[in-house]
Design an enzyme around this catalytic site. Structure first.
Site, PDB file in Angstrom:
ATOM      1  N   ARG A 199      12.087  61.982   3.896  1.00 16.92           N
ATOM      2  CA  ARG A 199      13.071  62.413   3.325  1.00 16.92           C
ATOM      3  C   ARG A 199      13.242  63.747   3.910  1.00 16.92           C
ATOM      4  NH1 ARG A 199      13.375  61.164  -2.147  1.00 16.92           N
ATOM      5  NH2 ARG A 199      15.034  62.370  -2.158  1.00 16.92           N
ATOM      6  N   ARG A 229      20.887  65.836  -8.689  1.00 21.19           N
ATOM      7  CA  ARG A 229      20.250  64.564  -9.315  1.00 21.19           C
ATOM      8  C   ARG A 229      20.623  64.486 -10.882  1.00 21.19           C
ATOM      9  NH1 ARG A 229      13.968  62.701  -8.858  1.00 21.19           N
ATOM     10  NH2 ARG A 229      14.783  62.041  -6.964  1.00 21.19           N
ATOM     11  N   ASP A 233       9.564  49.542  -6.675  1.00 23.27           N
ATOM     12  CA  ASP A 233       9.613  50.864  -7.237  1.00 23.27           C
ATOM     13  C   ASP A 233       9.157  50.692  -8.663  1.00 23.27           C
ATOM     14  OD1 ASP A 233      10.609  53.260  -7.803  1.00 23.27           O
ATOM     15  OD2 ASP A 233      12.796  52.420  -8.265  1.00 23.27           O
ATOM     16  N   HIS A 261      20.428  55.637  -4.771  1.00 19.07           N
ATOM     17  CA  HIS A 261      19.592  56.958  -4.259  1.00 19.07           C
ATOM     18  C   HIS A 261      19.561  56.828  -2.684  1.00 19.07           C
ATOM     19  CE1 HIS A 261      16.632  59.877  -4.090  1.00 19.07           C
ATOM     20  NE2 HIS A 261      15.451  59.088  -4.633  1.00 19.07           N
ATOM     21  N   GLN A 311      17.188  58.357  -0.251  1.00 21.87           N
ATOM     22  CA  GLN A 311      15.924  57.667  -0.038  1.00 21.87           C
ATOM     23  C   GLN A 311      15.893  56.544   0.831  1.00 21.87           C
ATOM     24  OE1 GLN A 311      12.908  58.124  -1.997  1.00 21.87           O
ATOM     25  NE2 GLN A 311      12.222  56.791  -0.414  1.00 21.87           N
ATOM     26  N   CYS A 346       9.192  54.096  -2.960  1.00 15.92           N
ATOM     27  CA  CYS A 346       9.887  55.486  -2.916  1.00 15.92           C
ATOM     28  C   CYS A 346       8.904  56.740  -3.427  1.00 15.92           C
ATOM     29  CB  CYS A 346      11.204  55.325  -3.537  1.00 15.92           C
ATOM     30  SG  CYS A 346      11.387  54.943  -5.165  1.00 15.92           S
TER      31      CYS A 346
HETATM   32  N1   CP Z   1      11.314  59.307  -4.307  1.00 22.57           N
HETATM   33  C1   CP Z   1      11.760  60.267  -5.054  1.00 22.57           C
HETATM   34  O1   CP Z   1      13.226  60.555  -5.225  1.00 22.57           O
HETATM   35  O2   CP Z   1      11.123  61.132  -5.561  1.00 22.57           O
HETATM   36  P1   CP Z   1      11.165  62.404  -6.751  1.00 22.57           P
HETATM   37  O3   CP Z   1      11.790  61.773  -7.952  1.00 22.57           O
HETATM   38  O4   CP Z   1       9.813  62.786  -6.929  1.00 22.57           O
HETATM   39  O5   CP Z   1      12.199  63.352  -6.019  1.00 22.57           O
HETATM   40  N1  NVA Z   2      14.166  54.263  -9.616  1.00 22.41           N
HETATM   41  C1  NVA Z   2      13.440  55.378  -9.798  1.00 22.41           C
HETATM   42  C2  NVA Z   2      13.116  56.066  -8.704  1.00 22.41           C
HETATM   43  C3  NVA Z   2      12.446  57.546  -8.620  1.00 22.41           C
HETATM   44  C4  NVA Z   2      12.571  58.249  -7.338  1.00 22.41           C
HETATM   45  C5  NVA Z   2      14.303  56.253 -11.137  1.00 22.41           C
HETATM   46  O1  NVA Z   2      15.208  56.303 -11.177  1.00 22.41           O
HETATM   47  O2  NVA Z   2      13.168  57.079 -11.847  1.00 22.41           O
END
Ligand code: CP
Ligand code: NVA
Length: 310
Positions: free
Chosen positions: A291, A101, A223, A128, A131, A263
């Site tokens: 997930r 990530r 989101d 993502h 997701q 999400c």
């Molecule tokens: N939806 C999602 O990726 O959640 P986190 O940021 O908590 O991993």
């Molecule tokens: N768009 C958000 C998604 C979090 C799971 C971010 O990137 O912070």
């Protein structure tokens, strides 16, 4: 499938459906897969915070007979303490897969290119994909035939929106995206989705009118307005996105049985009203659960023939 899972664009339509089938099978019969990744280790690189991604990869590896090791932002300092390529060449000597990530999508691509082991995109500024796999599994469970559905995304044309478009293109799901001017999904991602979806029944409506986007939707997705890394823009974004809140008035334009997806993490009374978030329409915790199952399917598919297994 390719060595890595970086973008839904990279998998075929067949592989997309196959991953959903495997995820469902694992969800229904988790015990059959307890040894699928016996003795294997997944390194989990996090440059941003997480609840769901961290928990579902770590629990997923445990339930498949392996182990996930969490590496915090302070530990690796990708590209600062050492290069992305050197990180890859270290990790590949010890582990069977890497989840990352990060901010720049380029980090994911470089890591995957350099590492001999599978690399999984656990969110970048661009996309993502894990997701979106969980979300389409959730849509399939709640609504059935993906090719007959209309999915509406309202809010920021961000990483989550990009991966949903690419998934909809593979699934043949119709999609409408309603964003403020200047916050549309990136043109190159729109182009990829249209290319991928040209023979699948996929249709895409891009609009700045949230009501138009929501019309006759089977599901409305939103989101956060301010993604991780954009904190300095929060005040401006809160004002710009206010007309894009998903609430009962917006749902009035959708089908009567439309469901709500997010999400997570969610901010009640910002991108979604408390009323909708907590209503019978909301399947957000099903998405969170999925997930786990979707990522177990991805890991079994990529790592199932790993060195400690064969
Ligand atoms: N939806 C999602 O990726 O959640 P986190 O940021 O908590 O991993
Ligand atoms: N768009 C958000 C998604 C979090 C799971 C971010 O990137 O912070």
């Amino acid at each position: 499938m390719n060595k890595d899972f970086i973008s839904i664009h990279d998998i075929t339509r067949y592989e997309f459906n196959e991953l959903l089938d495997v995820a469902l099978e694992i969800k229904e019969q988790p015990d059959k897969h307890r040894k699928a990744l016996k003795g294997q280790v997944l390194a989990m690189i996090f440059e941003k915070p997480s609840l769901r991604t961290r928990m579902t990869f770590e629990v997923g590896m445990y339930e498949l007979g392996g182990k996930g090791i969490y590496l915090s932002p302070a530990e690796i300092q990708l590209g600062k303490r050492e290069t992305v390529e050197d990180v890859a060449h270290n990790l590949e000597r010890w582990v069977d897969g890497i989840m990352i990530r990060t901010f720049g999508h380029d980090n994911v691509v470089r890591l995957a290119r350099a590492a001999s082991v599978p690399v999984i995109n656990g969110l970048s500024d661009l996309s993502h994909p894990c997701q979106a796999m969980a979300d389409f599994l959730t849509l399939r469970e709640h609504k059935g035939g993906l090719s007959r559905l209309k999915l509406t995304y309202v809010g920021d044309g961000n990483n989550v929106c990009h991966s949903l478009m690419l998934a909809a293109a593979k699934a043949g799901t119709k999609m409408a995206v309603g964003t403020p001017k200047g916050y549309e999904p990136r043109p190159e991602m729109v182009k990829l989705a249209l290319e991928d979806g040209k023979d699948t029944g996929f249709e895409l409506l891009l609009t700045n009118d949230p009501k138009e986007a929501a019309r006759d939707a089977d599901a409305i997705y939103t989101d956060v307005w301010t993604s991780m890394g954009q904190e300095s823009e929060k005040e401006a974004r809160t004002k710009i996105f206010a007309p894009y809140q998903v609430n009962a008035a917006l749902f009035a334009a959708a089908k009567p049985d439309a469901i709500f997806l997010h999400c997570l993490p969610a901010h009640r009374e910002e991108e979604v009203s408390t009323e909708i978030f907590e209503s019978y329409r909301s399947v957000v915790f099903d998405e969170a659960e999925n997930r786990l199952h979707a990522q177990k399917a991805i890991m079994v598919t990529l790592m199932g023939n790993g060195k400690k297994n064969g």
